[in-house]
Scaffold this motif. Structure first.
Motif, short mmCIF file in Angstrom:
data_model
loop_
_atom_site.label_atom_id
_atom_site.label_comp_id
_atom_site.label_asym_id
_atom_site.label_seq_id
_atom_site.Cartn_x
_atom_site.Cartn_y
_atom_site.Cartn_z
N LEU A 95 7.43 -41.70 -11.39
CA LEU A 95 7.18 -40.36 -10.86
C LEU A 95 8.45 -39.55 -10.62
N ASP A 96 9.62 -40.19 -10.64
CA ASP A 96 10.86 -39.44 -10.46
C ASP A 96 11.12 -38.49 -11.62
N GLU A 97 10.43 -38.69 -12.72
CA GLU A 97 10.58 -37.81 -13.87
C GLU A 97 9.69 -36.56 -13.77
N TYR A 98 8.89 -36.48 -12.71
CA TYR A 98 7.92 -35.38 -12.59
C TYR A 98 8.15 -34.54 -11.33
N ASP A 99 9.36 -34.56 -10.80
CA ASP A 99 9.69 -33.77 -9.61
C ASP A 99 8.64 -33.99 -8.52
N TYR A 100 8.36 -35.26 -8.25
CA TYR A 100 7.25 -35.63 -7.37
C TYR A 100 7.69 -35.82 -5.93
N GLN A 101 6.84 -35.38 -5.01
CA GLN A 101 7.03 -35.62 -3.59
C GLN A 101 5.69 -35.98 -2.97
N PHE A 102 5.60 -37.16 -2.38
CA PHE A 102 4.36 -37.59 -1.73
C PHE A 102 4.09 -36.73 -0.51
#
Length: 332
Positions: free
Chosen positions: A191-198
Protein backbone atom coordinates in the motif's frame (compact mmCIF):
# COMPACT_ATOMS: atom_id res chain seq x y z
CA UNK A 1 23.71 -55.48 10.62
CA UNK A 2 21.25 -53.19 8.92
CA UNK A 3 22.32 -49.88 7.48
CA UNK A 4 20.37 -46.73 8.38
CA UNK A 5 20.03 -44.28 5.52
CA UNK A 6 19.30 -40.71 6.57
CA UNK A 7 16.81 -39.42 4.04
CA UNK A 8 16.10 -35.69 3.76
CA UNK A 9 13.09 -34.74 5.83
CA UNK A 10 10.06 -33.77 3.78
CA UNK A 11 8.51 -30.48 4.79
CA UNK A 12 5.12 -28.94 4.20
CA UNK A 13 3.99 -25.34 3.98
CA UNK A 14 0.69 -26.17 5.63
CA UNK A 15 1.34 -24.01 8.69
CA UNK A 16 3.21 -21.16 7.01
CA UNK A 17 1.19 -18.03 7.67
CA UNK A 18 3.02 -15.71 5.29
CA UNK A 19 1.06 -14.98 2.13
CA UNK A 20 3.97 -13.20 0.44
CA UNK A 21 4.96 -14.45 -3.00
CA UNK A 22 8.57 -15.07 -3.96
CA UNK A 23 10.42 -11.81 -4.42
CA UNK A 24 7.64 -9.68 -2.95
CA UNK A 25 8.62 -6.84 -0.64
CA UNK A 26 7.87 -7.63 2.99
CA UNK A 27 8.19 -6.14 6.44
CA UNK A 28 9.04 -8.33 9.42
CA UNK A 29 6.53 -8.41 12.29
CA UNK A 30 4.82 -5.04 11.67
CA UNK A 31 2.35 -5.60 14.50
CA UNK A 32 5.02 -6.26 17.10
CA UNK A 33 7.17 -3.29 16.11
CA UNK A 34 4.17 -0.95 15.84
CA UNK A 35 2.97 -1.98 19.29
CA UNK A 36 6.40 -1.28 20.78
CA UNK A 37 6.38 2.17 19.19
CA UNK A 38 2.89 2.91 20.46
CA UNK A 39 3.70 1.59 23.95
CA UNK A 40 6.54 4.10 24.19
CA UNK A 41 3.93 6.85 23.91
CA UNK A 42 1.25 5.13 26.00
CA UNK A 43 2.57 3.64 29.26
CA UNK A 44 -0.82 2.04 29.97
CA UNK A 45 -0.55 -0.34 27.01
CA UNK A 46 -0.03 -3.96 28.07
CA UNK A 47 0.47 -7.05 25.94
CA UNK A 48 -1.35 -10.28 26.77
CA UNK A 49 -1.46 -13.67 25.08
CA UNK A 50 -2.49 -17.29 25.51
CA UNK A 51 0.85 -19.06 25.04
CA UNK A 52 1.32 -17.56 21.56
CA UNK A 53 3.68 -14.58 21.95
CA UNK A 54 6.12 -15.92 19.35
CA UNK A 55 3.35 -16.79 16.89
CA UNK A 56 1.53 -13.45 17.07
CA UNK A 57 4.73 -11.32 17.06
CA UNK A 58 3.95 -10.18 20.61
CA UNK A 59 7.39 -11.49 21.67
CA UNK A 60 8.88 -8.27 20.27
CA UNK A 61 6.79 -6.29 22.74
CA UNK A 62 7.64 -8.77 25.51
CA UNK A 63 11.37 -8.31 24.91
CA UNK A 64 11.06 -4.53 25.07
CA UNK A 65 8.57 -4.32 27.93
CA UNK A 66 8.80 -7.55 29.97
CA UNK A 67 6.98 -6.01 32.95
CA UNK A 68 4.02 -5.11 30.72
CA UNK A 69 3.73 -8.53 29.09
CA UNK A 70 1.37 -11.15 30.53
CA UNK A 71 1.45 -14.81 29.52
CA UNK A 72 -1.93 -16.36 30.38
CA UNK A 73 -1.23 -19.91 29.24
CA UNK A 74 -3.52 -21.99 27.04
CA UNK A 75 -6.68 -20.42 28.43
CA UNK A 76 -8.30 -18.03 25.98
CA UNK A 77 -11.37 -17.43 28.18
CA UNK A 78 -9.03 -16.37 30.99
CA UNK A 79 -7.12 -14.17 28.55
CA UNK A 80 -10.25 -12.23 27.58
CA UNK A 81 -11.56 -12.03 31.14
CA UNK A 82 -8.23 -10.76 32.42
CA UNK A 83 -7.98 -8.27 29.55
CA UNK A 84 -11.37 -6.91 30.57
CA UNK A 85 -10.14 -6.56 34.15
CA UNK A 86 -7.03 -4.74 32.98
CA UNK A 87 -9.15 -2.33 30.96
CA UNK A 88 -11.28 -1.59 34.02
CA UNK A 89 -8.10 -0.54 35.82
CA UNK A 90 -7.21 1.95 33.09
CA UNK A 91 -4.84 -0.15 30.99
CA UNK A 92 -5.11 -0.67 27.22
CA UNK A 93 -4.72 -4.44 26.79
CA UNK A 94 -3.64 -5.82 23.41
CA UNK A 95 -4.74 -9.46 23.67
CA UNK A 96 -3.31 -11.80 21.04
CA UNK A 97 -4.07 -15.38 20.06
CA UNK A 98 -5.17 -17.25 16.96
CA UNK A 99 -8.41 -16.04 15.44
CA UNK A 100 -10.13 -19.41 15.87
CA UNK A 101 -9.42 -19.42 19.59
CA UNK A 102 -10.42 -15.79 20.12
CA UNK A 103 -13.70 -16.00 18.24
CA UNK A 104 -14.89 -19.55 18.82
CA UNK A 105 -13.43 -20.51 22.18
CA UNK A 106 -13.65 -17.15 23.96
CA UNK A 107 -16.73 -15.69 22.27
CA UNK A 108 -18.90 -15.46 25.38
CA UNK A 109 -16.14 -13.72 27.33
CA UNK A 110 -15.66 -11.14 24.57
CA UNK A 111 -19.42 -10.65 24.35
CA UNK A 112 -20.18 -10.38 28.08
CA UNK A 113 -16.98 -9.28 29.80
CA UNK A 114 -15.56 -6.91 27.16
CA UNK A 115 -18.17 -5.70 24.67
CA UNK A 116 -21.23 -5.38 26.91
CA UNK A 117 -19.26 -3.05 29.19
CA UNK A 118 -17.58 -1.29 26.24
CA UNK A 119 -14.12 -1.96 27.66
CA UNK A 120 -11.00 -0.68 25.93
CA UNK A 121 -9.59 -4.06 24.86
CA UNK A 122 -7.83 -4.65 21.54
CA UNK A 123 -8.11 -8.27 20.37
CA UNK A 124 -5.47 -8.95 17.70
CA UNK A 125 -5.99 -12.38 16.19
CA UNK A 126 -3.54 -14.18 13.90
CA UNK A 127 -4.28 -16.70 11.14
CA UNK A 128 -7.53 -15.08 9.92
CA UNK A 129 -9.51 -16.71 7.13
CA UNK A 130 -7.45 -19.05 4.98
CA UNK A 131 -3.95 -18.04 6.07
CA UNK A 132 -2.96 -21.43 7.42
CA UNK A 133 -3.19 -24.85 5.86
CA UNK A 134 -3.82 -26.71 9.12
CA UNK A 135 -7.46 -27.35 8.36
CA UNK A 136 -10.71 -26.30 10.08
CA UNK A 137 -9.25 -26.40 13.59
CA UNK A 138 -7.03 -23.42 12.75
CA UNK A 139 -8.77 -21.74 9.80
CA UNK A 140 -10.87 -18.83 11.07
CA UNK A 141 -13.11 -18.64 8.04
CA UNK A 142 -16.13 -17.34 9.96
CA UNK A 143 -14.50 -14.98 12.47
CA UNK A 144 -15.91 -11.77 10.99
CA UNK A 145 -19.42 -13.23 10.87
CA UNK A 146 -19.18 -14.05 14.58
CA UNK A 147 -17.71 -10.70 15.59
CA UNK A 148 -20.08 -8.60 13.45
CA UNK A 149 -22.94 -9.71 15.66
CA UNK A 150 -21.44 -8.17 18.81
CA UNK A 151 -22.79 -4.65 19.46
CA UNK A 152 -20.23 -1.87 19.66
CA UNK A 153 -17.27 -3.98 18.53
CA UNK A 154 -15.02 -2.39 15.90
CA UNK A 155 -13.63 -4.85 13.33
CA UNK A 156 -10.45 -4.19 11.34
CA UNK A 157 -9.02 -6.32 8.50
CA UNK A 158 -5.65 -4.89 7.33
CA UNK A 159 -4.25 -5.56 3.88
CA UNK A 160 -0.50 -5.47 4.42
CA UNK A 161 2.35 -4.41 6.69
CA UNK A 162 1.70 -0.68 6.29
CA UNK A 163 -2.01 -1.12 7.00
CA UNK A 164 -1.22 -3.20 10.09
CA UNK A 165 1.35 -0.72 11.36
CA UNK A 166 -0.97 2.26 10.98
CA UNK A 167 -3.98 0.38 12.34
CA UNK A 168 -2.18 -0.39 15.61
CA UNK A 169 -1.81 3.32 16.34
CA UNK A 170 -5.40 4.02 15.31
CA UNK A 171 -6.99 1.32 17.46
CA UNK A 172 -4.82 2.29 20.44
CA UNK A 173 -6.24 5.81 20.15
CA UNK A 174 -9.81 4.51 19.77
CA UNK A 175 -11.77 4.23 23.01
CA UNK A 176 -13.62 0.93 22.87
CA UNK A 177 -13.27 -2.77 22.05
CA UNK A 178 -11.63 -3.77 18.76
CA UNK A 179 -11.18 -7.06 16.93
CA UNK A 180 -8.31 -6.87 14.43
CA UNK A 181 -7.29 -9.64 12.07
CA UNK A 182 -3.55 -9.96 12.48
CA UNK A 183 -0.97 -10.57 9.75
CA UNK A 184 2.22 -11.90 11.32
CA UNK A 185 5.78 -12.78 10.37
CA UNK A 186 7.03 -11.49 7.02
CA UNK A 187 4.05 -9.47 5.84
CA UNK A 188 3.79 -8.13 2.25
CA UNK A 189 4.20 -4.39 1.73
CA UNK A 190 2.05 -3.01 -1.11
CA UNK A 191 0.00 0.00 0.00
CA UNK A 192 2.97 2.37 0.24
CA UNK A 193 2.79 2.61 -3.54
CA UNK A 194 -0.74 4.06 -3.37
CA UNK A 195 -0.25 7.07 -1.07
CA UNK A 196 -2.26 5.19 1.55
CA UNK A 197 -3.19 6.30 5.05
CA UNK A 198 -5.30 4.11 7.34
CA UNK A 199 -8.32 5.82 8.88
CA UNK A 200 -10.55 3.91 11.26
CA UNK A 201 -14.02 3.53 9.74
CA UNK A 202 -13.00 4.75 6.26
CA UNK A 203 -12.81 2.94 2.93
CA UNK A 204 -10.11 4.10 0.50
CA UNK A 205 -10.16 4.08 -3.31
CA UNK A 206 -6.70 2.86 -4.25
CA UNK A 207 -7.19 2.97 -8.01
CA UNK A 208 -10.05 3.87 -10.34
CA UNK A 209 -11.37 1.94 -13.32
CA UNK A 210 -14.31 2.05 -15.74
CA UNK A 211 -15.14 -1.67 -16.17
CA UNK A 212 -14.94 -3.32 -12.74
CA UNK A 213 -15.04 -2.19 -9.12
CA UNK A 214 -13.51 -4.58 -6.60
CA UNK A 215 -14.49 -3.88 -3.00
CA UNK A 216 -12.10 -5.79 -0.77
CA UNK A 217 -10.54 -6.14 2.65
CA UNK A 218 -7.50 -7.85 4.14
CA UNK A 219 -5.21 -9.80 1.87
CA UNK A 220 -7.82 -9.74 -0.88
CA UNK A 221 -7.04 -6.07 -1.47
CA UNK A 222 -3.50 -7.14 -2.32
CA UNK A 223 -4.91 -9.80 -4.65
CA UNK A 224 -7.31 -7.25 -6.18
CA UNK A 225 -4.45 -4.84 -6.94
CA UNK A 226 -2.45 -7.65 -8.53
CA UNK A 227 -5.45 -8.73 -10.59
CA UNK A 228 -6.06 -5.14 -11.70
CA UNK A 229 -2.50 -4.93 -13.02
CA UNK A 230 -2.86 -8.21 -14.92
CA UNK A 231 -6.24 -7.25 -16.40
CA UNK A 232 -5.01 -3.77 -17.24
CA UNK A 233 -3.21 -5.23 -20.26
CA UNK A 234 -6.30 -4.74 -22.40
CA UNK A 235 -8.72 -7.09 -20.64
CA UNK A 236 -10.43 -4.70 -18.21
CA UNK A 237 -9.97 -1.40 -16.38
CA UNK A 238 -10.34 -2.27 -12.70
CA UNK A 239 -10.95 -0.03 -9.70
CA UNK A 240 -10.07 -1.19 -6.18
CA UNK A 241 -11.84 0.11 -3.07
CA UNK A 242 -10.10 -1.07 0.10
CA UNK A 243 -12.32 -1.51 3.17
CA UNK A 244 -10.01 -2.05 6.17
CA UNK A 245 -12.79 -1.41 8.70
CA UNK A 246 -15.57 -3.97 8.42
CA UNK A 247 -17.53 -2.52 11.33
CA UNK A 248 -18.54 0.26 11.40
CA UNK A 249 -18.77 -0.02 7.62
CA UNK A 250 -18.16 3.06 5.48
CA UNK A 251 -21.49 2.64 3.69
CA UNK A 252 -21.47 6.17 2.25
CA UNK A 253 -18.23 5.68 0.32
CA UNK A 254 -19.19 2.16 -0.80
CA UNK A 255 -22.65 3.11 -2.01
CA UNK A 256 -21.35 6.18 -3.83
CA UNK A 257 -18.72 4.10 -5.63
CA UNK A 258 -21.39 1.59 -6.67
CA UNK A 259 -23.70 4.27 -8.11
CA UNK A 260 -21.45 4.62 -11.12
CA UNK A 261 -23.23 2.83 -13.93
CA UNK A 262 -21.75 0.26 -16.26
CA UNK A 263 -19.35 -1.34 -13.80
CA UNK A 264 -19.34 -4.89 -12.50
CA UNK A 265 -19.14 -4.76 -8.69
CA UNK A 266 -17.20 -7.56 -6.99
CA UNK A 267 -16.70 -7.99 -3.26
CA UNK A 268 -13.55 -10.02 -2.50
CA UNK A 269 -12.81 -11.30 0.99
CA UNK A 270 -10.70 -13.90 2.76
CA UNK A 271 -13.71 -15.14 4.71
CA UNK A 272 -16.74 -17.36 4.33
CA UNK A 273 -19.37 -16.20 1.86
CA UNK A 274 -21.70 -16.15 4.88
CA UNK A 275 -21.79 -13.15 7.20
CA UNK A 276 -18.76 -11.19 6.02
CA UNK A 277 -17.99 -8.11 3.93
CA UNK A 278 -19.92 -9.36 0.90
CA UNK A 279 -23.21 -9.63 2.74
CA UNK A 280 -22.57 -6.33 4.56
CA UNK A 281 -22.02 -4.53 1.24
CA UNK A 282 -25.02 -6.20 -0.39
CA UNK A 283 -27.24 -5.12 2.49
CA UNK A 284 -25.98 -1.54 2.30
CA UNK A 285 -26.68 -1.42 -1.44
CA UNK A 286 -30.19 -2.80 -1.01
CA UNK A 287 -31.00 -0.21 1.65
CA UNK A 288 -29.74 2.55 -0.63
CA UNK A 289 -31.65 1.08 -3.62
CA UNK A 290 -28.46 0.84 -5.65
CA UNK A 291 -28.44 -2.24 -7.86
CA UNK A 292 -25.23 -2.82 -9.83
CA UNK A 293 -24.30 -6.13 -11.38
CA UNK A 294 -22.94 -7.85 -8.28
CA UNK A 295 -20.58 -10.79 -7.70
CA UNK A 296 -18.85 -12.19 -4.64
CA UNK A 297 -15.45 -13.83 -4.25
CA UNK A 298 -15.21 -15.53 -0.87
CA UNK A 299 -14.49 -18.86 0.76
CA UNK A 300 -17.23 -21.48 0.38
CA UNK A 301 -19.67 -22.32 3.17
CA UNK A 302 -17.89 -25.53 4.09
CA UNK A 303 -15.05 -26.90 6.18
CA UNK A 304 -11.90 -26.35 4.14
CA UNK A 305 -9.11 -28.81 3.41
CA UNK A 306 -5.61 -28.85 4.86
CA UNK A 307 -2.57 -28.35 2.68
CA UNK A 308 -0.15 -25.81 1.25
CA UNK A 309 -1.52 -22.28 1.10
CA UNK A 310 -0.91 -21.58 -2.62
CA UNK A 311 -2.74 -24.78 -3.52
CA UNK A 312 -5.63 -23.97 -1.17
CA UNK A 313 -5.92 -20.38 -2.43
CA UNK A 314 -6.20 -21.67 -5.99
CA UNK A 315 -8.67 -24.37 -4.97
CA UNK A 316 -10.97 -21.99 -3.14
CA UNK A 317 -10.76 -19.10 -5.59
CA UNK A 318 -8.86 -16.41 -3.66
CA UNK A 319 -5.50 -16.50 -5.47
CA UNK A 320 -4.64 -13.74 -7.93
CA UNK A 321 -4.92 -16.09 -10.90
CA UNK A 322 -8.32 -17.33 -9.70
CA UNK A 323 -9.52 -13.77 -9.26
CA UNK A 324 -8.37 -12.86 -12.76
CA UNK A 325 -10.07 -15.93 -14.20
CA UNK A 326 -13.36 -15.20 -12.46
CA UNK A 327 -13.41 -11.58 -13.66
CA UNK A 328 -12.68 -12.58 -17.25
CA UNK A 329 -15.49 -15.13 -17.12
CA UNK A 330 -17.98 -12.62 -15.72
CA UNK A 331 -17.07 -10.00 -18.31
CA UNK A 332 -17.26 -12.42 -21.24
Amino acid sequence: MSTVINKPRLTTSAMIASIATEGQRTMAAPFGHALVAEAAKRPNIVGMTADLSKYTDLHIFANEYPQRHFQMGMAEQLLMGAAGGMAKEGFIPFATTYAVFATRRAYDFIHQVIAEENLNVKICAALPGLTTGYGPSHQATEDIALMRGIPGLTIVDPCDALDTEQAVAAIAAHDGPVYMRLLRGKVPLVLDEYDYQFELGKAKLLRDGRDVLIISSGIMTMRALEAAQVLGDGAADVAVLHVPTIKPLDEETIVEACRRSGRLVIVAENHSCVGGLGEAVATALMRARVQPEFRQIALPDQFLAAGALPTLHDRYGISTSSLVGSIKQWLA
